[in-house]
Design a protein around this motif. Structure first.
Motif, short mmCIF file in Angstrom:
data_model
loop_
_atom_site.label_atom_id
_atom_site.label_comp_id
_atom_site.label_asym_id
_atom_site.label_seq_id
_atom_site.Cartn_x
_atom_site.Cartn_y
_atom_site.Cartn_z
N PRO A 292 0.80 -1.23 0.00
CA PRO A 292 0.00 0.00 0.00
C PRO A 292 0.84 1.28 0.00
O PRO A 292 0.42 2.29 -0.58
CB PRO A 292 -0.86 -0.11 1.27
CG PRO A 292 -0.29 -1.22 2.06
CD PRO A 292 0.51 -2.09 1.14
N GLN A 293 2.03 1.24 0.62
CA GLN A 293 2.90 2.42 0.60
C GLN A 293 3.27 2.77 -0.84
O GLN A 293 3.35 3.94 -1.21
CB GLN A 293 4.16 2.17 1.43
CG GLN A 293 5.12 3.36 1.43
CD GLN A 293 6.46 3.05 2.09
OE1 GLN A 293 6.79 1.90 2.38
NE2 GLN A 293 7.25 4.09 2.32
N GLY A 294 3.51 1.75 -1.66
CA GLY A 294 3.82 1.99 -3.07
C GLY A 294 2.67 2.63 -3.81
O GLY A 294 2.87 3.52 -4.64
N LEU A 295 1.44 2.20 -3.49
CA LEU A 295 0.27 2.81 -4.13
C LEU A 295 0.15 4.28 -3.75
O LEU A 295 -0.21 5.12 -4.58
CB LEU A 295 -1.01 2.06 -3.76
CG LEU A 295 -1.13 0.66 -4.37
CD1 LEU A 295 -2.30 -0.09 -3.74
CD2 LEU A 295 -1.30 0.74 -5.88
N GLU A 296 0.47 4.61 -2.50
CA GLU A 296 0.45 6.01 -2.08
C GLU A 296 1.54 6.81 -2.79
O GLU A 296 1.32 7.96 -3.18
CB GLU A 296 0.58 6.13 -0.56
CG GLU A 296 -0.69 5.78 0.17
CD GLU A 296 -1.88 6.62 -0.29
OE1 GLU A 296 -1.77 7.86 -0.39
OE2 GLU A 296 -2.94 6.02 -0.57
N LEU A 297 2.71 6.21 -2.97
CA LEU A 297 3.76 6.88 -3.72
C LEU A 297 3.33 7.11 -5.17
O LEU A 297 3.60 8.16 -5.75
CB LEU A 297 5.06 6.07 -3.67
CG LEU A 297 5.75 6.01 -2.31
CD1 LEU A 297 6.87 4.98 -2.32
CD2 LEU A 297 6.28 7.38 -1.92
N PRO B 256 -7.18 1.89 -6.54
CA PRO B 256 -7.41 1.88 -5.11
C PRO B 256 -7.45 3.25 -4.48
O PRO B 256 -7.54 3.36 -3.27
CB PRO B 256 -6.20 1.10 -4.58
CG PRO B 256 -5.10 1.56 -5.48
CD PRO B 256 -5.75 1.71 -6.84
N TRP B 257 -7.37 4.29 -5.27
CA TRP B 257 -7.24 5.63 -4.67
C TRP B 257 -8.56 6.16 -4.24
O TRP B 257 -9.43 6.54 -4.72
CB TRP B 257 -6.54 6.56 -5.66
CG TRP B 257 -5.16 6.12 -5.93
CD1 TRP B 257 -4.19 5.90 -5.01
CD2 TRP B 257 -4.58 5.79 -7.19
NE1 TRP B 257 -3.04 5.49 -5.62
CE2 TRP B 257 -3.25 5.42 -6.95
CE3 TRP B 257 -5.04 5.80 -8.49
CZ2 TRP B 257 -2.39 5.06 -7.95
CZ3 TRP B 257 -4.18 5.44 -9.48
CH2 TRP B 257 -2.86 5.07 -9.22
#
Length: 190
Positions: A168-173, A189-190
């Motif tokens: 999930p940290q990668g998706l936030e990045l 997923p945003w």
């Protein structure tokens, strides 16, 4: 932003089923892997041509999500393509130092590292214990590419062996890259 497309660019030997790229491809609408003809003996020119073909065949704004050798692909492609305006941004995860003496001969065609500034927003992600690149080398590549560098601690090569799951940290990045590229991602997923 329903037409937003995310192109996943695996590195040498592709990304296995436990890799976060594979998980993202299976779970996220609009995320697709760029397939290369030869994952074992990758040739930079061949991979660049394939990426160009996929980008020219895509619609809507594009984000590139590269892992390992895929990061070197983004840099090499961007330095030569006339179609970089189709890309809003890139997430460059665990760029390898292909100029190291201990790199296998399969990767010699990726030398020298292309260090031209990228013409789109980019974030590079580095791990302090990546066996294929030190943080100072990753920082130097990121600086040359004009990418923001994010260190995520000890995560190895930030791959399937790192135990990141869906990461999930990668998706936030990636969301940050999209926003820096002028996009407002509203899709899962945003």
């Amino acid at each position: 932003m329903d037409d937003l497309q995310v192109l996943l660019l695996p590195g040498w030997q592709d990304s296995g089923p436990e890799h976060w790229q594979s998980r993202w491809e299976q779970q996220r609408h609009g995320f697709s892997r760029v397939q290369q003809d030869d994952w074992l003996w990758p040739r930079r020119g061949d991979w660049m041509v394939r990426l160009e073909e996929v980008i020219l065949g895509s619609q809507g704004p594009l984000l590139l999500v590269a892992h390992s050798l895929g990061c070197q692909l983004v840099a090499a492609w961007a330095a030569h393509s006339q179609h970089t305006a189709r890309v809003a941004g890139a997430l460059l995860v665990a760029p390898p130092d292909v100029e190291r003496e201990d790199m296998p001969p399969n990767l010699y065609s990726w030398r020298p590292i292309v260090r031209q500034r990228l013409p789109f927003a980019a974030t590079a992600v580095a791990s302090v214990d990546d066996p294929y690149c030190t943080v100072p080398r990753a920082a130097a590549m990121a600086a040359d590419w004009g990418a923001r560098l994010v260190e995520i601690g000890a995560a190895g090569h930030i791959n399937g062996d790192s135990g990141l799951g869906d990461w999930p940290q990668g998706l936030e990045l990636l969301r940050g890259v999209a926003e820096a590229g002028g996009l407002s991602p509203t899709i899962t997923p945003w």
